[in-house]
Scaffold this active site. Structure first.
Site, short mmCIF file in Angstrom:
data_model
loop_
_atom_site.label_atom_id
_atom_site.label_comp_id
_atom_site.label_asym_id
_atom_site.label_seq_id
_atom_site.Cartn_x
_atom_site.Cartn_y
_atom_site.Cartn_z
N ASP A 67 0.81 -1.22 0.00
CA ASP A 67 0.00 0.00 0.00
C ASP A 67 0.84 1.26 0.00
O ASP A 67 2.05 1.22 0.18
CB ASP A 67 -0.96 -0.01 1.21
CG ASP A 67 -0.27 -0.44 2.50
OD1 ASP A 67 0.97 -0.38 2.56
OD2 ASP A 67 -0.97 -0.83 3.44
N GLU A 143 -9.63 -1.88 5.31
CA GLU A 143 -10.26 -1.56 6.59
C GLU A 143 -11.47 -2.45 6.84
O GLU A 143 -11.98 -3.10 5.91
CB GLU A 143 -10.69 -0.08 6.58
CG GLU A 143 -9.54 0.91 6.46
CD GLU A 143 -8.81 1.17 7.77
OE1 GLU A 143 -8.69 0.25 8.59
OE2 GLU A 143 -8.34 2.31 7.96
#
Ligand code: GLP
Length: 237
Positions: A67, A143
């Site tokens: 990421d 998430e």
């Protein structure tokens, strides 16, 4: 899932590094998935040590990071591009063209996400993926509530993730609100996964993962559905 309890942070880092070193020694053309954060810093130190001792070469190895933040430059000290140079790439013989991180400052982020996913596929997928875990169970920047079907995409970071990562920024307001992350589907396609969990702040995440209940509300739980996951943990009980 295989669970290995390490006696210390150093031992956890060494066990994890040895798994990767072993893999790269057997297949120098390995495609390795890398993670950032505080947890893998010791792991990278071990890789550098092994390289400096002449035990391993990364000259044919390809890496893909999980990421990157959106909206900060690659040169920014808080960027994951910078982190990777600082902790690993600066010291080893990896070829720059074999290093891949998502481009969080691309003008067209959706396009950048698609291109990143294609590059992983063109490389034949990830052989061994390193993961850390967020206190809310996130892996990469997937998430809670993220679909297990997603490939590389843009995410909005939760307040708790921004709070946890503010130590790398001057002020909370400076922590990006979005990131580009490989998806859970991409992670699950890795042939082998190594998850590191360290320290009391991860106790709740560790406990929840141990229950074995699989839910999109706790992203790391998807790992129970993968056939080759090793969790190396320390400082939780
Ligand atoms: C960050 C990263 C994750 C990392 C997690 C835990 O948000 N995107 O890849 O695993 O947080 O980080 P730390 O090891 O610093 O607790």
């Amino acid at each position: 899932m295989k669970w290995i309890e390490a006696a210390s942070y150093g031992e956890m880092s060494k066990i994890a590094a040895d798994l990767f070193i072993d893999h790269i020694q057997k297949d120098s053309k390995s495609v390795i998935g890398l993670a950032t954060g505080g947890t893998p810093e010791g792991f990278y130190k071990e890789l550098v040590k092994s390289y400096e001792a002449g035990e391993i070469s990364f000259s044919e190895t390809t890496t893909f990071n999980l990421d990157e933040y959106v909206g900060i430059t690659e040169e920014s000290e808080a960027s994951y591009h910078h982190y990777m140079k600082k902790h690993l790439f600066h010291y080893i013989d990896i070829k720059p063209e074999n290093i891949h991180l998502p481009n969080g400052s691309a003008p067209d982020l959706e396009k950048a996400a698609k291109e990143y996913e294609s590059k992983i596929k063109e490389a034949g997928g990830i052989d061994v993926q390193l993961l850390g875990i967020g206190i809310n169970g996130h892996i990469g920047f997937n998430e809670p509530g993220s679909s297990f079907e997603q490939e590389t995409h843009i995410v909005e970071l939760t307040a708790s993730t921004r709070e946890a990562n503010k130590i790398y920024f001057e002020r909370l307001e400076d922590v990006p609100t979005h990131a580009i992350t490989i998806g859970i589907q991409t992670i699950m396609q890795a042939k082998k996964i190594v998850l590191l969990i360290s320290g009391a702040s991860k106790q709740e995440a560790y406990d929840r993962l141990r229950t074995g209940q699989v839910t999109e509300q706790f992203p790391a739980s998807v790992l129970h559905l993968h056939g080759d996951v090793t969790v190396i943990y320390t400082g939780v009980s």
